[in-house]
Design an enzyme around this catalytic site. Sequence first.
Site, PDB file in Angstrom:
ATOM      1  N   CYS A  50      -0.211   4.032  -0.425  1.00  0.00           N
ATOM      2  CA  CYS A  50      -0.709   5.397  -0.249  1.00  0.00           C
ATOM      3  C   CYS A  50       0.249   6.242   0.570  1.00  0.00           C
ATOM      4  O   CYS A  50       0.456   7.427   0.284  1.00  0.00           O
ATOM      5  CB  CYS A  50      -2.080   5.377   0.401  1.00  0.00           C
ATOM      6  SG  CYS A  50      -2.116   4.501   1.981  1.00  0.00           S
ATOM      7  N   ASN A  80      -5.747  12.819  -3.746  1.00  0.00           N
ATOM      8  CA  ASN A  80      -5.679  11.378  -3.532  1.00  0.00           C
ATOM      9  C   ASN A  80      -4.701  10.768  -4.543  1.00  0.00           C
ATOM     10  O   ASN A  80      -4.197  11.476  -5.427  1.00  0.00           O
ATOM     11  CB  ASN A  80      -7.082  10.771  -3.681  1.00  0.00           C
ATOM     12  CG  ASN A  80      -7.220   9.428  -2.990  1.00  0.00           C
ATOM     13  OD1 ASN A  80      -6.247   8.849  -2.521  1.00  0.00           O
ATOM     14  ND2 ASN A  80      -8.437   8.918  -2.930  1.00  0.00           N
ATOM     15  N   GLN A  85      -1.748   4.923  -7.521  1.00  0.00           N
ATOM     16  CA  GLN A  85      -0.977   3.901  -6.809  1.00  0.00           C
ATOM     17  C   GLN A  85      -1.209   2.490  -7.339  1.00  0.00           C
ATOM     18  O   GLN A  85      -0.453   1.582  -7.000  1.00  0.00           O
ATOM     19  CB  GLN A  85      -1.283   3.962  -5.309  1.00  0.00           C
ATOM     20  CG  GLN A  85      -2.700   3.537  -4.942  1.00  0.00           C
ATOM     21  CD  GLN A  85      -3.021   3.788  -3.472  1.00  0.00           C
ATOM     22  OE1 GLN A  85      -3.209   4.930  -3.056  1.00  0.00           O
ATOM     23  NE2 GLN A  85      -3.069   2.717  -2.697  1.00  0.00           N
ATOM     24  N   HIS A 125      -5.819   5.246   5.507  1.00  0.00           N
ATOM     25  CA  HIS A 125      -5.423   5.756   4.196  1.00  0.00           C
ATOM     26  C   HIS A 125      -4.625   7.054   4.368  1.00  0.00           C
ATOM     27  O   HIS A 125      -4.872   7.818   5.292  1.00  0.00           O
ATOM     28  CB  HIS A 125      -6.673   5.999   3.344  1.00  0.00           C
ATOM     29  CG  HIS A 125      -6.385   6.313   1.911  1.00  0.00           C
ATOM     30  ND1 HIS A 125      -5.469   5.611   1.159  1.00  0.00           N
ATOM     31  CD2 HIS A 125      -6.885   7.269   1.084  1.00  0.00           C
ATOM     32  CE1 HIS A 125      -5.437   6.120  -0.061  1.00  0.00           C
ATOM     33  NE2 HIS A 125      -6.279   7.124  -0.135  1.00  0.00           N
TER      34      HIS A 125
END
Length: 338
Positions: A145, A305, A139, A284
């Site tokens: 996110c 992630n 990102q 997140h």
Amino acid sequence: MTALRVALIFAVVCPVGSSQLSRHEMDVFWKFFKIAHSKIYDTPAEEIIRQRMFENNVALIKIHNLKYDLGLHTFTMGINEYSDMSPEEFSLTMNGLRLDRSAPRFAQPSDDLTCENDDPLPDSVDWRTNGYVTPVKNQGKCGSCYAFSTTGSLEGQMFNKTGRLRSLSEQNIVDCSRKEGNHGCRGGTMDKSFKYIKTNKGIDTDDSYPYRAKSGFFCHFKKKNIGGEVTDAVDITTGREDCLQKAVVSVGPISVAIDATYRFQNYKDGVFKDVGCDRVDLNHAVLLVGYGTTDKGQDYWLVKNSWGESWGLDGYVKMARNSDNMCGIATAASYPLV
Ligand SMILES: *[C@@H]1O[C@H](CO)[C@@H](O)[C@H](O)[C@H]1NC(C)=O
């Protein structure tokens, strides 16, 4: 050669030093770090600050890993491309989930029927092996996110529907979903992003609408480049890890929100557990792609992630499972219907 001479030579070659690295050694490590992660800083002044932050992270990592060796932690830390950032700066730029707890999570949420299914569950699941998951993305310094978590679960559901895995455009969400309440690089939610894709009747592919890690002033969505669609979204019963497990078994990758504390920044390996983690106040967004149990008997969730491959387990993290909803992973989980 006498024993004494051997001892003397040994003492010269390998002095039993203190555990502190010398100034020179630190400078050498800093050089290697900059090369390994292609770091270029704007000014010498910035570089001095970055090096200081790097050295703070090195000290933190050393102490953490020593505790790991003594059995006080279940995961290790390591250097990654974010090791030149302070914890405050890191959470400001890298998190970016803005949950609105007073608002309904989705306009017309579909009922979470998956949790009523009582079929036996497998010991482990990894949707990567079934072709549902695109490579790890990054990102950059943008609080987007939520857009990566949204595309992640939608990419999986589109693969299920069409048999074709296509990377979808986070930049499309970042630039175009302000009306639904997202804030570009300053945060948003997956539910609002699903709503945008539903109302917009599609989201473009990554290839046609590439990621820029910046909030765009204009929306460049083009109908001819659509790679995914959403008819509705399902919110998983909040706080229920058993429902989350059933969902990830029967549906595929699931969008989840977590509290990513400062320890997350340098996560390297093992099962992430942080008793200081919140279950309600989440900051997140990530993608749940499966679960399992380590050979030490620790249950974990397998999570993708969006911080690149230098972070964690090639971009992934194992998070504690069946550990009282650790870091709120089952608090705000959802997936799209396509
Ligand atoms: C899509 O999901 C259905 C229902 O879970 C499953 O039967 C089917 O095999 C899946 N298709 C693909 C391509 O994985």
